[in-house]
Design an enzyme around this catalytic site. Structure first.
Site, PDB file in Angstrom:
ATOM      1  N   CYS A   1      37.667  37.397  44.388  1.00  0.00           N
ATOM      2  CA  CYS A   1      36.145  37.330  44.532  1.00  0.00           C
ATOM      3  C   CYS A   1      35.224  38.646  44.361  1.00  0.00           C
ATOM      4  O   CYS A   1      35.180  39.402  43.339  1.00  0.00           O
ATOM      5  CB  CYS A   1      35.637  36.588  45.655  1.00  0.00           C
ATOM      6  SG  CYS A   1      34.128  35.637  45.486  1.00  0.00           S
TER       7      CYS A   1
ATOM      8  N   HIS B   1      39.630  31.671  45.627  1.00  0.00           N
ATOM      9  CA  HIS B   1      40.238  32.176  47.012  1.00  0.00           C
ATOM     10  C   HIS B   1      41.551  31.754  47.368  1.00  0.00           C
ATOM     11  O   HIS B   1      41.527  30.410  48.122  1.00  0.00           O
ATOM     12  CB  HIS B   1      39.043  31.869  47.997  1.00  0.00           C
ATOM     13  CG  HIS B   1      37.949  32.789  48.122  1.00  0.00           C
ATOM     14  ND1 HIS B   1      37.564  33.971  48.585  1.00  0.00           N
ATOM     15  CD2 HIS B   1      36.595  32.667  47.325  1.00  0.00           C
ATOM     16  CE1 HIS B   1      36.481  34.630  48.532  1.00  0.00           C
ATOM     17  NE2 HIS B   1      35.797  33.653  47.618  1.00  0.00           N
TER      18      HIS B   1
ATOM     19  N   GLU C   1      43.240  32.830  49.626  1.00  0.00           N
ATOM     20  CA  GLU C   1      43.469  32.781  51.224  1.00  0.00           C
ATOM     21  C   GLU C   1      42.832  31.939  52.108  1.00  0.00           C
ATOM     22  O   GLU C   1      43.149  31.639  53.149  1.00  0.00           O
ATOM     23  CB  GLU C   1      42.781  34.389  51.624  1.00  0.00           C
ATOM     24  CG  GLU C   1      41.428  34.395  51.774  1.00  0.00           C
ATOM     25  CD  GLU C   1      40.684  34.578  50.424  1.00  0.00           C
ATOM     26  OE1 GLU C   1      41.301  34.278  49.487  1.00  0.00           O
ATOM     27  OE2 GLU C   1      39.415  35.047  50.605  1.00  0.00           O
TER      28      GLU C   1
END
Lengths: 223, 78
Positions: free
Chosen positions: A89, A191, A193
């Site tokens: 990002c 994302h 994560e």
């Protein structure tokens, strides 16, 4: 068994997914160290993660100011040595601004901030391929206002991921992530994560993070 | 010396904001307006009496930070 990958996660003023990335990488077996953006010298690392957030408040342009942080010179050197770098990002935006990846990110086509799960398909993830066979689909969230990828007309990108079943931001050719020509620097808007726990609806992100860590240990062991 | 820098997306790069403004103008009945593009203005106070030196410095600042030459163009007005 070889020792776990030692990965640095950069922290800029305004980074907000740094802890999530560190946690995700730890869950996948990494030995993680946070690296402050003022640090001009890096400890011995096998890979570096550049997290999402709003470095320097995203004033001017996303990632434009982070590019001049002292740590970025060390990152450029690290990447040019062929070691793995993962930008997510805002981290992707920073890597593009720093010219470690070709192209740029502009405002979403619909001008709206998007926050939703997306499906992406693997194309060419460079070194980060251990669990990312071409064609494999992954589900993970995006959350950004400036995520439309625009290629550099003078530099055709190696496309790592494409959005499938809907393009959330109007990026050219549905590009969700790219890898540099050498294959060791990967950037993407979704994302990973935030997709490492079944509680959050997907663990596909862990697949990407583990592929990154495999690349980290492989390049370390090859040195 | 006051130097104005106008930064805008290069032609061909989707200017989503410009497009939204154009649509709004159409909705207001201004059908004769098209090709709306947006950008931003950065005003610099440069300590110099030489316009060419100031322009050269502004150009350097644009290339380095104020614009992303991959997607943006800039105009320097003195």
């Amino acid at each position: 068994m070889s020792r776990p990958a030692r990965v640095g996660v950069l922290v800029f003023p305004g980074s907000l997914d740094d802890r999530d990335l560190a946690r995700g990488l730890s869950l996948c077996g990494a030995d993680v160290q946070m690296i402050w953006h003022k640090d001009a010298r890096l400890p011995e690392l096998d890979g570096i993660g550049v997290p999402g957030g709003f470095s320097y408040g995203d004033y001017l342009r996303c990632g434009a100011m982070a590019r001049f942080s002292p740590v970025m010179r060390a990152l450029l050197e690290f990447a040019s040595g062929g070691r793995p770098v993962l930008g997510i990002c805002n981290g992707f935006q920073i890597l593009c601004e720093a010219r470690l990846l070709p192209g740029a990110l502009v405002r979403n086509a619909e001008l709206r901030y998007v926050c939703q799960d997306v499906r992406i398909a693997v194309d060419d993830p460079g070194q980060m391929r251990s669990e990312l066979a071409p064609g494999r689909e992954l589900v993970m969230p995006v959350k950004h206002g400036e995520g439309a990828y625009v290629p550099d007309p003078e530099h055709k990108p190696r496309v790592a991921f494409r959005y499938v079943g809907g393009n959330p931001n109007g990026s050219t050719d549905d590009i969700a992530g790219v890898v540099n020509d050498a294959g060791n620097v990967l950037g993407l808007m979704p994302h990973p994560e935030h997709a490492v726990d079944p509680l959050l609806g997907s663990t596909d992100g862990a697949r990407l993070l583990r592929s990154f860590l495999s690349a980290c240990t492989a390049t370390r062991d090859a040195r | 010396m006051k130097v104005r820098v106008l930064v805008s997306l290069k032609p061909g790069v989707l200017d989503a904001q410009g497009r939204a403004i154009e649509h709004a103008l159409r909705d207001l009945g201004y059908a004769q307006v098209s090709g709306v593009r947006t950008g931003k203005q950065v005003v610099l106070d440069i300590d110099s009496r030489d316009p060419e030196a100031a322009r050269a410095l502004a150009r350097e600042l644009c290339e380095k930070l104020l614009a992303n030459p991959v997607i943006e163009q800039y105009e320097i007005l003195i």
